[in-house]
Design a protein around this motif. Structure first.
Motif, mmCIF file in Angstrom:
data_model
loop_
_atom_site.group_PDB
_atom_site.id
_atom_site.type_symbol
_atom_site.label_atom_id
_atom_site.label_comp_id
_atom_site.label_asym_id
_atom_site.label_seq_id
_atom_site.Cartn_x
_atom_site.Cartn_y
_atom_site.Cartn_z
ATOM 1 N N HIS A 1 58.103 41.002 36.113
ATOM 2 C CA HIS A 1 57.564 39.698 35.719
ATOM 3 C C HIS A 1 56.193 39.884 35.090
ATOM 4 O O HIS A 1 55.248 40.318 35.759
ATOM 5 C CB HIS A 1 57.476 38.780 36.945
ATOM 6 C CG HIS A 1 56.995 37.395 36.631
ATOM 7 N ND1 HIS A 1 56.708 36.471 37.612
ATOM 8 C CD2 HIS A 1 56.740 36.752 35.448
ATOM 9 C CE1 HIS A 1 56.301 35.348 37.053
ATOM 10 N NE2 HIS A 1 56.306 35.499 35.741
ATOM 11 N N PHE B 1 60.460 33.326 38.228
ATOM 12 C CA PHE B 1 60.668 34.776 38.180
ATOM 13 C C PHE B 1 60.081 35.535 39.365
ATOM 14 O O PHE B 1 60.113 36.767 39.382
ATOM 15 C CB PHE B 1 60.054 35.348 36.892
ATOM 16 C CG PHE B 1 60.757 34.925 35.632
ATOM 17 C CD1 PHE B 1 62.134 34.977 35.515
ATOM 18 C CD2 PHE B 1 60.026 34.462 34.534
ATOM 19 C CE1 PHE B 1 62.778 34.589 34.342
ATOM 20 C CE2 PHE B 1 60.653 34.082 33.356
ATOM 21 C CZ PHE B 1 62.036 34.140 33.267
ATOM 22 N N THR C 1 56.506 35.108 31.463
ATOM 23 C CA THR C 1 55.892 33.792 31.516
ATOM 24 C C THR C 1 54.943 33.683 30.337
ATOM 25 O O THR C 1 53.969 34.438 30.244
ATOM 26 C CB THR C 1 55.131 33.574 32.832
ATOM 27 O OG1 THR C 1 56.074 33.506 33.903
ATOM 28 C CG2 THR C 1 54.346 32.272 32.791
ATOM 29 N N LEU D 1 60.627 40.124 32.216
ATOM 30 C CA LEU D 1 60.763 38.688 32.379
ATOM 31 C C LEU D 1 59.391 38.088 32.081
ATOM 32 O O LEU D 1 58.396 38.489 32.687
ATOM 33 C CB LEU D 1 61.201 38.342 33.803
ATOM 34 C CG LEU D 1 62.496 39.000 34.276
ATOM 35 C CD1 LEU D 1 62.728 38.712 35.749
ATOM 36 C CD2 LEU D 1 63.677 38.521 33.433
#
Length: 261
Positions: free
Chosen positions: A9, A81, A35, A33
């Motif tokens: 993440h 996540f 953001t 992953l």
């Protein structure tokens, strides 16, 4: 062969365009992953859709100067996540003014976004990084302005020097935790900010686009702007397992403009 950042993440601030968007694209290729954090919803949502909803979430209203906005954004990111294991501090701005015309408001705003914002986001994410331990990363996008001086951007230079100082101090504090802390320092980069600056020069001076561009490329021995993807490649390397012994560094991506002594 697995991807080096598979299911890691990554939080990228200022992700909507330019260097931030290039970093998001590059880390997505490595399986991260993402953001995608920033203030404006439209570019973040467009980028998330481009990357794919399975691997990216857009978190708008993420103002790095506002602790409440940071906390709310992190709550949304973790809900999607889980804990963050790689932080990329990319949000920033670089208004231009002579020192004599740099007001206290301008000075305070630049330092709030470019330096205190890095402090606030890093401090908020640090519990996640410490829980992850070995392999966690803090990567801040500084600038060659953090390694040398440029006229008419005194507040920006001061802030970016501060980011590099913070990077070095935090690298020592976290050296035994498994978390590495580094700064990437691009020279003038082919981003919308530079495009707007070229337009401003043309309007104010009557110079051609080529003449205005030369103001930014002449400091680079390679005679060109840095590509955002080149900055993103450096971030991807620092985030990778192969960079585990690299910490406390300020790496210039500037075509030879800045050379370590």
């Amino acid at each position: 062969m697995g991807k080096p950042l598979q299911d890691r993440h990554v939080l990228v601030t200022g992700a909507g365009s330019g260097i931030g968007a290039a970093i998001a694209h590059r880390l997505a290729q490595d399986g991260a992953l993402l953001t995608l954090a920033g203030r404006r919803a439209e570019p973040l949502e467009a980028l998330a859709a481009e990357l794919g909803v399975a691997c990216a979430i857009a978190v708008s209203g993420f103002d790095v100067t506002a602790p409440e906005a940071i906390a709310t954004g992190l709550e949304r990111a973790r809900a999607r996540f889980g804990a963050v294991s790689i932080l990329v501090n990319n949000a920033g701005e670089a208004p231009s003014a002579s020192f004599e015309k740099t007001s206290l408001d301008l000075w305070s705003k630049v330092l709030a976004v470019d330096l205190t914002g890095v402090f606030q986001v890093t401090q908020a994410v640090l519990p996640d990084l410490k829980a992850h331990g070995l392999g966690a990363r803090i990567i801040s996008i500084a600038s060659t302005a953090g390694l040398t001086g440029y006229a008419y951007v005194s507040a920006y230079c001061a802030a970016k020097h501060g980011v590099i100082g913070l990077t070095r101090a935090l690298a020592l504090e976290l050296a035994r935790s498994g978390i590495t802390v580094n700064a990437v320092c691009p020279g003038f980069t082919d981003t919308p900010i530079i495009a707007r600056s070229i337009e401003t020069i043309m309007q104010k001076t009557g110079r051609s686009a080529e003449e205005a561009l030369a103001e930014f490329t002449r400091a680079n021995p390679q005679g060109r702007l840095v590509a955002p993807e080149e900055v993103a490649d450096s971030v991807a390397w620092l985030a990778s397992p192969g960079a585990s012994a690299v910490t406390g560094q300020a790496i210039a991506i500037a075509g030879g403009e800045i050379m370590a002594g």
